[in-house]
Design an enzyme around this catalytic site. Structure first.
Site, PDB file in Angstrom:
ATOM      1  N   LYS A 195       0.885  -1.174   0.000  1.00  0.00           N
ATOM      2  CA  LYS A 195       0.000   0.000   0.000  1.00  0.00           C
ATOM      3  C   LYS A 195       0.917   1.217   0.000  1.00  0.00           C
ATOM      4  O   LYS A 195       1.653   1.464   0.945  1.00  0.00           O
ATOM      5  CB  LYS A 195      -0.869  -0.010   1.262  1.00  0.00           C
ATOM      6  CG  LYS A 195      -2.196   0.683   1.143  1.00  0.00           C
ATOM      7  CD  LYS A 195      -2.161   2.192   0.952  1.00  0.00           C
ATOM      8  CE  LYS A 195      -2.034   2.945   2.250  1.00  0.00           C
ATOM      9  NZ  LYS A 195      -1.773   4.393   1.995  1.00  0.00           N
ATOM     10  N   GLY A 247       6.169   4.368   9.028  1.00  0.00           N
ATOM     11  CA  GLY A 247       5.352   5.581   9.086  1.00  0.00           C
ATOM     12  C   GLY A 247       5.445   6.209  10.460  1.00  0.00           C
ATOM     13  O   GLY A 247       6.448   6.053  11.165  1.00  0.00           O
ATOM     14  N   SER A 248       4.357   6.880  10.843  1.00  0.00           N
ATOM     15  CA  SER A 248       4.382   7.648  12.093  1.00  0.00           C
ATOM     16  C   SER A 248       4.110   6.750  13.308  1.00  0.00           C
ATOM     17  O   SER A 248       3.554   5.650  13.175  1.00  0.00           O
ATOM     18  CB  SER A 248       3.318   8.742  12.020  1.00  0.00           C
ATOM     19  OG  SER A 248       2.046   8.130  11.892  1.00  0.00           O
ATOM     20  N   VAL A 251       0.177   5.993  13.882  1.00  0.00           N
ATOM     21  CA  VAL A 251      -0.365   4.972  12.970  1.00  0.00           C
ATOM     22  C   VAL A 251       0.306   3.621  13.241  1.00  0.00           C
ATOM     23  O   VAL A 251      -0.340   2.571  13.174  1.00  0.00           O
ATOM     24  CB  VAL A 251      -0.229   5.400  11.492  1.00  0.00           C
ATOM     25  CG1 VAL A 251      -0.738   4.300  10.564  1.00  0.00           C
ATOM     26  CG2 VAL A 251      -0.994   6.686  11.224  1.00  0.00           C
ATOM     27  N   GLY A 252       1.570   3.638  13.607  1.00  0.00           N
ATOM     28  CA  GLY A 252       2.260   2.395  13.983  1.00  0.00           C
ATOM     29  C   GLY A 252       1.519   1.688  15.109  1.00  0.00           C
ATOM     30  O   GLY A 252       1.368   0.461  15.105  1.00  0.00           O
ATOM     31  N   GLU A 269       8.723   0.410  11.535  1.00  0.00           N
ATOM     32  CA  GLU A 269       9.815   1.381  11.450  1.00  0.00           C
ATOM     33  C   GLU A 269       9.154   2.742  11.612  1.00  0.00           C
ATOM     34  O   GLU A 269       8.461   3.208  10.714  1.00  0.00           O
ATOM     35  CB  GLU A 269      10.507   1.302  10.082  1.00  0.00           C
ATOM     36  CG  GLU A 269      11.073  -0.053   9.720  1.00  0.00           C
ATOM     37  CD  GLU A 269      12.268  -0.450  10.562  1.00  0.00           C
ATOM     38  OE1 GLU A 269      12.872   0.422  11.232  1.00  0.00           O
ATOM     39  OE2 GLU A 269      12.598  -1.643  10.569  1.00  0.00           O
TER      40      GLU A 269
HETATM   41  P1  ADP Z   1       3.245  10.206   7.541  1.00  0.00           P
HETATM   42  O1  ADP Z   1       2.939  11.094   8.693  1.00  0.00           O
HETATM   43  O2  ADP Z   1       4.681  10.057   7.236  1.00  0.00           O
HETATM   44  O3  ADP Z   1       2.379  10.431   6.347  1.00  0.00           O
HETATM   45  P2  ADP Z   1       1.615   7.995   8.322  1.00  0.00           P
HETATM   46  O4  ADP Z   1       1.906   7.107   9.465  1.00  0.00           O
HETATM   47  O5  ADP Z   1       0.437   8.892   8.417  1.00  0.00           O
HETATM   48  O6  ADP Z   1       2.964   8.778   8.074  1.00  0.00           O
HETATM   49  O7  ADP Z   1       1.475   7.164   6.974  1.00  0.00           O
HETATM   50  C1  ADP Z   1       2.362   6.119   6.615  1.00  0.00           C
HETATM   51  C2  ADP Z   1       1.587   5.093   5.810  1.00  0.00           C
HETATM   52  O8  ADP Z   1       0.568   4.541   6.644  1.00  0.00           O
HETATM   53  C3  ADP Z   1       0.864   5.679   4.603  1.00  0.00           C
HETATM   54  O9  ADP Z   1       0.905   4.721   3.549  1.00  0.00           O
HETATM   55  C4  ADP Z   1      -0.558   5.837   5.101  1.00  0.00           C
HETATM   56  O10 ADP Z   1      -1.546   5.831   4.094  1.00  0.00           O
HETATM   57  C5  ADP Z   1      -0.694   4.615   5.989  1.00  0.00           C
HETATM   58  N1  ADP Z   1      -1.753   4.724   7.014  1.00  0.00           N
HETATM   59  C6  ADP Z   1      -2.242   5.831   7.593  1.00  0.00           C
HETATM   60  N2  ADP Z   1      -3.219   5.523   8.461  1.00  0.00           N
HETATM   61  C7  ADP Z   1      -3.367   4.179   8.436  1.00  0.00           C
HETATM   62  C8  ADP Z   1      -4.216   3.242   9.108  1.00  0.00           C
HETATM   63  N3  ADP Z   1      -5.126   3.622   9.995  1.00  0.00           N
HETATM   64  N4  ADP Z   1      -4.045   1.919   8.848  1.00  0.00           N
HETATM   65  C9  ADP Z   1      -3.116   1.502   7.963  1.00  0.00           C
HETATM   66  N5  ADP Z   1      -2.310   2.344   7.283  1.00  0.00           N
HETATM   67  C10 ADP Z   1      -2.417   3.659   7.511  1.00  0.00           C
END
Ligand code: ADP
Length: 504
Positions: A195, A247-248, A251-252, A269
């Site tokens: 994704k 990612g963040s 969300v992690g 990560e």
């Molecule tokens: P950033 O702040 O760097 O954009 P995010 O953690 O928001 O980091 O996003 C990193 C990835 O996680 C992106 O591909 C985003 O679409 C995906 N993402 C965001 N929210 C969710 C969620 N609830 N479940 C799964 N994936 C998500």
């Protein structure tokens, strides 16, 4: 169910990044084919240097996730039966194909992310080929052990794939971070659904499409879409047996909770607030140059390992701050596709306002000094570009949000220090623990710090980005598990089965 190619994309490399972006518009890659979202929905992909829409991306939801995962699950049955070295050879063949497309990939990623072609995008495109090549050679290493148990009992372990891997990636270094996940996952016998991040779906799709010309259909699928609507169902899908996420931190945590519900393994990560500690006996010029690289200014600081806290021993502090500001001033901000450009753009309006918020807060902090470096581009064509001048802050209190939180922008804070123990404590006083660097010619101090710094990656007198063959990942809130190495491939993309045979 739609299953036709929407547009014809060229097999041969093309240097017309805009035409390629249009050709990739509106597609996921499922079962070896470019297909639209089941809902027919798309969203805009914007060139952050100009604000122009360069393509539409397919907006994935649960139905697309289900189709991709089912394809991956079906493909995995045969893929897992293929000898591991053969799988590796195919992944290495993907590397060879990507090598012939490096320039094309570099231009496309510069177009959609605003990362400068010369300093960032081309480098990233090359690392994709490098990582595929590295893991492509590791097929023969997916092996187990023999275990002494009892006479007349042969006891061995074998490594088996996990099944379908869901890989969720961010926008800052999407190609490298994706490849560090998919290459070991595939070589180990898993199939993958990626994704992409909503801000950077095109080049990921192009790489997936190219690799699909080598791999059996369904082994490597790609979806674009938004986090909760597309990433969420991917993590939750019953046929997804492992999730790897970059990612963040918030969300992690969501991803880890969803994986825990299914009792599947997850690798995370996450962010960082990486300290750079500079002793007065360092090689001064090398360290100033190293600080620019460490802070990832050429990536607008959009890096989890950016040296966003720099601690400098007092005798060289003033000289270091002046030298660093002078060097950043000399960097050229401009059109990401121009070879002269060192620094491109921030990725999105959301990130722009977030980073600007931090800068405003720093400038409003009593006593703090914020130096804006480099010059905004003057080209009228870039008037709507998401450019932010790099900022170097001094005299900030340690409690400032600029010092404690991940900014993910071109902002660093520099502090003087007098005492080694105190600076070590300050460096470790963070919820994050991803990376750190120490700069000194006293290797005794350097190694002592390397052992005592709370981070997954510590470097002495250099601060490189993640490299194939070196385990990479954080401690504390920076994540769970490691990626990028042989050991992490075995640990995180296979499970160990014990087989015992009694031949008495
Ligand atoms: P950033 O702040 O760097 O954009 P995010 O953690 O928001 O980091 O996003 C990193 C990835 O996680 C992106 O591909 C985003 O679409 C995906 N993402 C965001 N929210 C969710 C969620 N609830 N479940 C799964 N994936 C998500």
């Amino acid at each position: 169910m739609p299953d036709t190619h929407l547009t014809q994309t060229p097999y041969e490399p093309t240097l017309d990044e805009r035409a390629l972006a249009r050709a990739l518009s509106g597609s996921h890659l499922i079962g070896g084919k470019l297909v639209p979202a089941r809902s027919g929905k798309t969203f805009a992909v914007v060139n952050p240097a100009t604000g122009e829409e360069v393509a539409r991306a397919a907006e994935g939801d649960e139905a697309d996730v289900d189709a991709a995962v089912r394809n991956a699950a079906e493909a995995q049955k045969l893929w897992a039966k293929m000898p591991a070295r053969k799988r590796g050879a195919l992944v290495a063949q993907c590397s060879a194909l990507i090598k012939t497309h490096v320039e094309e990939i570099a231009r496309l990623i510069a177009l959609e992310t605003g990362k400068a072609l010369r300093t960032e995008s081309r480098v990233e495109a090359n690392t994709v080929a490098d990582v595929l090549e590295f893991f492509g050679g590791l097929g023969g290493e997916i092996k187990g052990e023999s275990v002494p148990f009892a006479p007349n009992v042969l006891s061995v372990t074998v490594r088996e794939p996990l099944g379908v891997v869901g890989a969720i990636i961010p926008w800052n270094v999407p190609l490298l971070l994706m490849t560090l996940k998919i290459a070991p996952a595939l070589v180990a016998g898993n199939t993958v659904v990626v994704k992409s991040a909503e801000e950077a779906p095109l080049t990921v799709l192009r790489i997936c499409e190219l690799m699909n010309r080598v791999l059996p259909p369904g082994c490597f699928n790609m979806l674009s879409g938004f986090g909760p609507e597309c990433g969420g169902p991917l993590v939750a899908h019953p046929e997804v047996k492992k999730v790897t996420f970059t990612g963040s931190v918030p969300v992690g945590r969501i991803v880890a909770k969803a994986a825990a519900e299914k009792l599947i393994p997850v690798t995370l990560e996450l962010g960082g607030k990486s300290p750079m500690i500079i002793f007065a006996d360092c090689d001064f010029e090398k360290t100033v140059a190293g600080a620019l690289t460490s802070m990832r200014f050429t990536r607008q600081g959009q890096s989890c390992t950016a040296a966003s806290r720099i601690y400098v021993e007092r005798p060289i502090y003033d000289r270091f701050v002046a030298a660093m500001a002078e060097r950043v001033d000399a960097m050229v901000m401009g059109d990401p596709l121009d070879e002269k450009t060192d620094i491109g753009t921030i990725i999105s309006d959301d990130q722009m306002s977030r980073v600007k918020g931090f800068i405003a807060e720093g400038l409003a902090t009593a006593g703090a000094i914020g130096r804006a470096c480099s010059a905004m581009p003057k080209d009228p064509a870039l008037a709507k570009g998401k450019f932010i001048q790099p900022h170097i802050f001094t005299n900030l209190p340690a409690s400032s949000r600029l010092v404690t939180e991940e900014i993910f922008g071109p902002v660093t804070c520099i502090f003087p220090f007098d005492d080694a123990e105190a600076v070590l404590a300050a460096a470790n006083d963070s919820e994050y623990g991803l990376a750190a660097s120490v700069w000194t010619n006293n290797l005794k101090i350097g190694l002592e710090f390397a052992h005592r710094l709370e981070a997954g990656l510590v470097q002495i007198n250099q601060n490189l980005v993640v490299q194939a063959n070196l385990s990479y990942g954080g401690v504390k809130s920076s994540g769970l598990g490691k990626e990028a190495s042989l050991e992490s491939m075995l640990e995180h993309f296979t499970h160990k089965k014990t087989i015992m045979m009694n031949y008495a």
